[in-house]
Write an enzyme that holds these catalytic residues in place. Structure first.
Site, PDB file in Angstrom:
ATOM      1  N   ARG A 182       0.860  -1.178   0.000  1.00  0.00           N
ATOM      2  CA  ARG A 182       0.000   0.000   0.000  1.00  0.00           C
ATOM      3  C   ARG A 182       0.900   1.232   0.000  1.00  0.00           C
ATOM      4  O   ARG A 182       1.884   1.293   0.748  1.00  0.00           O
ATOM      5  CB  ARG A 182      -0.911   0.015   1.232  1.00  0.00           C
ATOM      6  CG  ARG A 182      -2.093  -0.942   1.145  1.00  0.00           C
ATOM      7  CD  ARG A 182      -3.104  -0.516   0.078  1.00  0.00           C
ATOM      8  NE  ARG A 182      -4.252  -1.403  -0.013  1.00  0.00           N
ATOM      9  CZ  ARG A 182      -4.356  -2.437  -0.850  1.00  0.00           C
ATOM     10  NH1 ARG A 182      -3.364  -2.717  -1.685  1.00  0.00           N
ATOM     11  NH2 ARG A 182      -5.447  -3.181  -0.879  1.00  0.00           N
TER      12      ARG A 182
ATOM     13  N   GLU B 203      -2.832   7.530  -4.580  1.00  0.00           N
ATOM     14  CA  GLU B 203      -3.083   7.081  -5.946  1.00  0.00           C
ATOM     15  C   GLU B 203      -4.523   7.337  -6.390  1.00  0.00           C
ATOM     16  O   GLU B 203      -5.419   7.286  -5.554  1.00  0.00           O
ATOM     17  CB  GLU B 203      -2.698   5.603  -6.115  1.00  0.00           C
ATOM     18  CG  GLU B 203      -3.477   4.605  -5.301  1.00  0.00           C
ATOM     19  CD  GLU B 203      -2.910   3.190  -5.498  1.00  0.00           C
ATOM     20  OE1 GLU B 203      -1.800   2.919  -5.006  1.00  0.00           O
ATOM     21  OE2 GLU B 203      -3.587   2.387  -6.141  1.00  0.00           O
TER      22      GLU B 203
ATOM     23  N   HIS C 226      -0.716   0.021  -9.999  1.00  0.00           N
ATOM     24  CA  HIS C 226      -1.377  -0.920  -9.062  1.00  0.00           C
ATOM     25  C   HIS C 226      -1.928  -2.155  -9.791  1.00  0.00           C
ATOM     26  O   HIS C 226      -3.131  -2.432  -9.755  1.00  0.00           O
ATOM     27  CB  HIS C 226      -2.494  -0.203  -8.281  1.00  0.00           C
ATOM     28  CG  HIS C 226      -2.774  -0.846  -6.950  1.00  0.00           C
ATOM     29  ND1 HIS C 226      -3.228  -0.168  -5.858  1.00  0.00           N
ATOM     30  CD2 HIS C 226      -2.677  -2.149  -6.547  1.00  0.00           C
ATOM     31  CE1 HIS C 226      -3.400  -1.000  -4.838  1.00  0.00           C
ATOM     32  NE2 HIS C 226      -3.062  -2.220  -5.243  1.00  0.00           N
ATOM     33  N   ILE C 227      -1.006  -2.885 -10.409  1.00  0.00           N
ATOM     34  CA  ILE C 227      -1.409  -4.077 -11.187  1.00  0.00           C
ATOM     35  C   ILE C 227      -0.864  -5.373 -10.562  1.00  0.00           C
ATOM     36  O   ILE C 227      -0.756  -6.386 -11.240  1.00  0.00           O
ATOM     37  CB  ILE C 227      -0.935  -3.975 -12.659  1.00  0.00           C
ATOM     38  CG1 ILE C 227       0.585  -3.694 -12.735  1.00  0.00           C
ATOM     39  CG2 ILE C 227      -1.729  -2.903 -13.413  1.00  0.00           C
ATOM     40  CD1 ILE C 227       1.161  -3.797 -14.142  1.00  0.00           C
TER      41      ILE C 227
HETATM   42  C1  DGY Z   1      -5.000  -6.172  -3.024  1.00  0.00           C
HETATM   43  O1  DGY Z   1      -5.596  -7.217  -3.273  1.00  0.00           O
HETATM   44  O2  DGY Z   1      -4.982  -5.678  -1.907  1.00  0.00           O
HETATM   45  C2  DGY Z   1      -4.261  -5.537  -4.153  1.00  0.00           C
HETATM   46  O3  DGY Z   1      -3.748  -4.327  -3.836  1.00  0.00           O
HETATM   47  C3  DGY Z   1      -5.087  -5.497  -5.422  1.00  0.00           C
HETATM   48  O4  DGY Z   1      -5.304  -6.780  -5.833  1.00  0.00           O
END
Ligand code: DGY
Length: 327
Positions: free
Chosen positions: A241, A270, A288-289
């Site tokens: 995060r 973000e 964020h992929i």
């Molecule tokens: C999550 O699952 O927390 C990721 O950041 C997105 O898949």
């Protein structure tokens, strides 16, 4: 429930895979159109009259949203992280909150590893250089990067994803240090990782990969002081995060050579980036992929939908976050 009186479920964005059809077998389902977060006022309105909510990490499910819900009994968050949901407020109302762990572990670890390799070997710069027609002749000094094999990797947060990254590192002959709030015998056994105090890990690691949930305790856990404790050759990877790292401090550290590079998939505010981040050559940035493979995003949808159906039909969902509601 009879055929005439079906559950109502709201889905805040179209998700890939079988999730929506699983829900439609049991409920009247409305999916927010488009590919942007549902506007707050729409969410507040929709939540009023639904039994189940399938939401994303971009949806802030706070006290106010939860208070507006009259008969909501389950919130399925399409992510493993659930810092976007006020768990305490949901628990007070007896609303189940579920997440999507495990199915995304390896995929997210793959992305962390891709970023680590990309920063170390300057892949994005090299791609740009080649496309731009600047590759004129092989050169002994062209785009020199850093070795990954044989180096020290520091894992901050040795949960499922941190451990999966450590396994990849073992294959590269790296020494692995890890820090967590407690020792994890599993990661030590499987990868030979050594438990380390946080500060020691910062000072000894060549690569530091962050895998922490966001909480009051982890917000800004890495800022100017911690960056200064790292080697000047260190590379920082964050796929957890954004707010775990104080982004403005990181930008300064990357610009003035306090550390050598960073690979980021997440950002403090973000989709906005901290001022100056986008122009740094020594940062590789992804939107964020981490869990973004076709198979994993489908599986996350299946899991989130199954959790809603389980809860609505009176079973305990597999990935219940707030078990306290069970009494
Ligand atoms: C999550 O699952 O927390 C990721 O950041 C997105 O898949």
């Amino acid at each position: 429930m009879t055929a005439e009186k079906r559950w109502k479920v709201y889905v805040t964005r179209m998700v890939p895979g079988p999730g929506i059809s699983i829900l439609k077998e049991k409920a009247d389902v409305e999916v927010s159109p488009g590919d942007l977060p549902v506007p707050r006022e729409v969410l507040m309105e929709k939540v009023r009259d639904i039994d189940g909510l399938l939401c994303l990490l971009t949806d802030k499910i706070d006290k106010e949203v939860i208070a507006a819900a009259k008969k909501l009994s389950v919130i399925a968050n399409y992510a493993v992280g659930h810092d976007n949901v006020d768990i305490e407020a949901a628990t007070k109302r007896g609303i189940a909150v579920t997440n999507t762990p495990e199915v995304l572990t390896e995929t997210t670890a793959d992305l962390a590893w891709s970023l680590l390799m990309a920063v170390a070997r300057r892949i994005v710069e090299a791609d740009r250089f080649t496309r731009d027609g600047r590759y004129r002749a092989w050169s002994p000094t062209l785009l020199l990067g850093k070795d990954v094999h044989g180096k020290i990797l520091g894992i901050v947060g040795a949960g499922r994803i941190g451990s999966a990254v450590a396994k990849r590192a073992a294959g590269f002959g790296m020494r692995i240090l890890y820090y967590d709030t407690e020792r994890k015998p599993e990661i030590e056994k499987e990868t030979g990782a050594r438990y380390s105090a946080f500060e020691d890990l910062l000072g000894e690691s060549d690569f530091i990969s962050v895998h922490l949930p966001l909480s009051g305790a982890t917000r800004h856990m890495i800022g100017e002081r911690e960056l200064k404790m790292m080697k000047r050759s260190a590379i920082l990877i964050n796929t957890s995060r954004g707010p775990v790292v104080k982004e403005s401090d990181l930008v300064r550290a990357l610009a003035d050579g306090t550390i050598a590079g960073a690979g980021l998939d997440v950002y403090e505010a973000e989709p906005a980036l901290a001022k100056g981040l986008a122009s740094l050559e020594n940062a590789v940035l992804a939107p964020h992929i981490g869990s973004g493979s076709e198979a994993t995003r489908s599986e996350m949808a299946r899991l989130a939908a199954a959790s809603i159906v389980d809860r609505l039909e009176g079973r305990v969902p597999e990935n219940l976050v707030n078990r306290e509601i069970l009494g």
